[in-house]
Design a protein around this motif. Structure first.
Motif, PDB file in Angstrom:
ATOM      1  N   GLY A 138      -2.045   7.223  -0.408  1.00 30.99           N
ATOM      2  CA  GLY A 138      -3.188   7.499  -1.206  1.00 30.99           C
ATOM      3  C   GLY A 138      -3.558   6.360  -2.124  1.00 30.99           C
ATOM      4  O   GLY A 138      -4.607   6.793  -2.761  1.00 30.99           O
ATOM      5  N   LYS A 139      -3.090   5.362  -1.960  1.00 31.57           N
ATOM      6  CA  LYS A 139      -3.471   4.295  -2.910  1.00 31.57           C
ATOM      7  C   LYS A 139      -4.373   3.122  -2.109  1.00 31.57           C
ATOM      8  O   LYS A 139      -3.935   2.963  -0.865  1.00 31.57           O
ATOM      9  CB  LYS A 139      -2.106   3.761  -3.537  1.00 31.57           C
ATOM     10  CG  LYS A 139      -1.365   4.564  -4.377  1.00 31.57           C
ATOM     11  CD  LYS A 139      -2.173   5.014  -5.858  1.00 31.57           C
ATOM     12  CE  LYS A 139      -1.241   5.946  -6.456  1.00 31.57           C
ATOM     13  NZ  LYS A 139      -2.002   6.333  -7.537  1.00 31.57           N
ATOM     14  N   GLN A 140      -4.882   2.149  -2.955  1.00 30.54           N
ATOM     15  CA  GLN A 140      -5.642   1.001  -2.544  1.00 30.54           C
ATOM     16  C   GLN A 140      -4.399  -0.011  -2.087  1.00 30.54           C
ATOM     17  O   GLN A 140      -3.296  -0.093  -2.618  1.00 30.54           O
ATOM     18  CB  GLN A 140      -6.580   0.548  -3.219  1.00 30.54           C
ATOM     19  CG  GLN A 140      -7.670   1.549  -3.447  1.00 30.54           C
ATOM     20  CD  GLN A 140      -8.908   0.894  -4.228  1.00 30.54           C
ATOM     21  OE1 GLN A 140      -8.500  -0.196  -5.037  1.00 30.54           O
ATOM     22  NE2 GLN A 140      -9.932   1.331  -4.616  1.00 30.54           N
ATOM     23  N   ARG A 141      -4.718  -0.850  -0.985  1.00 29.46           N
ATOM     24  CA  ARG A 141      -3.958  -1.876  -0.867  1.00 29.46           C
ATOM     25  C   ARG A 141      -4.115  -2.880  -1.997  1.00 29.46           C
ATOM     26  O   ARG A 141      -5.330  -3.056  -2.345  1.00 29.46           O
ATOM     27  CB  ARG A 141      -4.149  -2.514   0.523  1.00 29.46           C
ATOM     28  CG  ARG A 141      -3.226  -3.793   0.958  1.00 29.46           C
ATOM     29  CD  ARG A 141      -3.448  -4.428   2.230  1.00 29.46           C
ATOM     30  NE  ARG A 141      -3.162  -3.387   3.280  1.00 29.46           N
ATOM     31  CZ  ARG A 141      -3.197  -3.631   4.731  1.00 29.46           C
ATOM     32  NH1 ARG A 141      -3.492  -4.784   5.044  1.00 29.46           N
ATOM     33  NH2 ARG A 141      -3.056  -2.643   5.529  1.00 29.46           N
ATOM     34  N   GLU A 142      -3.017  -3.341  -2.550  1.00 34.04           N
ATOM     35  CA  GLU A 142      -3.061  -4.387  -3.664  1.00 34.04           C
ATOM     36  C   GLU A 142      -2.219  -5.639  -3.523  1.00 34.04           C
ATOM     37  O   GLU A 142      -0.967  -5.506  -2.570  1.00 34.04           O
ATOM     38  CB  GLU A 142      -2.563  -3.689  -4.978  1.00 34.04           C
ATOM     39  CG  GLU A 142      -1.291  -3.071  -4.941  1.00 34.04           C
ATOM     40  CD  GLU A 142      -0.578  -2.565  -6.239  1.00 34.04           C
ATOM     41  OE1 GLU A 142      -1.446  -2.563  -7.249  1.00 34.04           O
ATOM     42  OE2 GLU A 142       0.425  -2.112  -6.118  1.00 34.04           O
ATOM     43  N   GLN A 157       0.992  -1.187  -0.033  1.00 36.50           N
ATOM     44  CA  GLN A 157       0.031  -0.133  -0.057  1.00 36.50           C
ATOM     45  C   GLN A 157       0.926   1.303   0.047  1.00 36.50           C
ATOM     46  O   GLN A 157       1.724   1.481   0.894  1.00 36.50           O
ATOM     47  CB  GLN A 157      -0.884  -0.027   1.241  1.00 36.50           C
ATOM     48  CG  GLN A 157      -1.791   0.975   1.071  1.00 36.50           C
ATOM     49  CD  GLN A 157      -3.002   1.205   2.210  1.00 36.50           C
ATOM     50  OE1 GLN A 157      -2.741   0.375   3.054  1.00 36.50           O
ATOM     51  NE2 GLN A 157      -4.101   1.457   2.159  1.00 36.50           N
ATOM     52  N   ALA A 158       0.645   2.253  -1.065  1.00 36.52           N
ATOM     53  CA  ALA A 158       1.427   3.328  -1.081  1.00 36.52           C
ATOM     54  C   ALA A 158       0.674   4.443  -0.494  1.00 36.52           C
ATOM     55  O   ALA A 158      -0.766   4.255  -0.563  1.00 36.52           O
ATOM     56  CB  ALA A 158       1.618   3.495  -2.493  1.00 36.52           C
ATOM     57  N   ASP A 197       7.975   3.038  -8.434  1.00 32.91           N
ATOM     58  CA  ASP A 197       6.679   2.763  -8.122  1.00 32.91           C
ATOM     59  C   ASP A 197       6.568   1.558  -7.297  1.00 32.91           C
ATOM     60  O   ASP A 197       5.246   1.522  -6.994  1.00 32.91           O
ATOM     61  CB  ASP A 197       6.119   2.413  -9.648  1.00 32.91           C
ATOM     62  CG  ASP A 197       5.700   3.713 -10.427  1.00 32.91           C
ATOM     63  OD1 ASP A 197       5.530   3.534 -11.639  1.00 32.91           O
ATOM     64  OD2 ASP A 197       5.855   4.846  -9.708  1.00 32.91           O
ATOM     65  N   ALA A 236       6.379   1.609  -1.110  1.00 28.86           N
ATOM     66  CA  ALA A 236       5.107   1.232  -0.372  1.00 28.86           C
ATOM     67  C   ALA A 236       5.237   0.499   0.802  1.00 28.86           C
ATOM     68  O   ALA A 236       6.544   0.072   1.017  1.00 28.86           O
ATOM     69  CB  ALA A 236       4.290   0.240  -1.106  1.00 28.86           C
TER      70      ALA A 236
END
Length: 120
Positions: A42-46, A39-40, A88, A91
């Motif tokens: 502001g991003k969703q956990r992926e 998870q970064a 990228d 995270a």
């Protein structure tokens, strides 16, 4: 109850490599799938990668060919070898384990997370 402890995160330059480890303890019997999520801000956990007890694997498209997940069932440990890291990839990386407790009933467990930062 299952406890998961990650290690191996850190700061690395783009193109470098890191190896994450996750050790499971507690009620480890009946753990099936283990994996890594990230998870970064502001991003969703992926999902990054996951692996079954038998060794079947699944990877996010963004990491295929660069990351390798592996598992040592005897040591109750899952690893994530990360190569050719990119900015990228920065995270918090979380270890995940799924444990079946009853028929049709399972529980998810999460580690505390380890920070991976890739500089450009």
């Amino acid at each position: 109850q299952v406890q998961l402890v990650e290690s191996g995160g850190g700061l690395v330059q783009a193109g470098g490599s890191l190896r994450l480890s996750c050790a499971a303890s507690g009620s480890i019997r009946s753990i099936t799938t283990m994996g890594w999520y990230r998870q970064a801000p502001g991003k969703q956990r992926e999902l990054v990668a996951r692996i079954t007890t038998s060794g079947d694997t699944n990877y996010a498209d963004s990491v295929k060919g660069r990351f390798t997940i592996s598992r040592d069932n005897a040591k109750n440990t899952v690893y994530l070898q990360m190569s050719n890291l990119k900015p990228d990839d920065t995270a918090v990386y979380y270890c995940n384990a799924v444990r079946v407790v009853l028929p049709s009933i399972s529980s998810n467990y999460w580690g505390q997370g380890t920070q991976v930062t890739v500089s450009s």
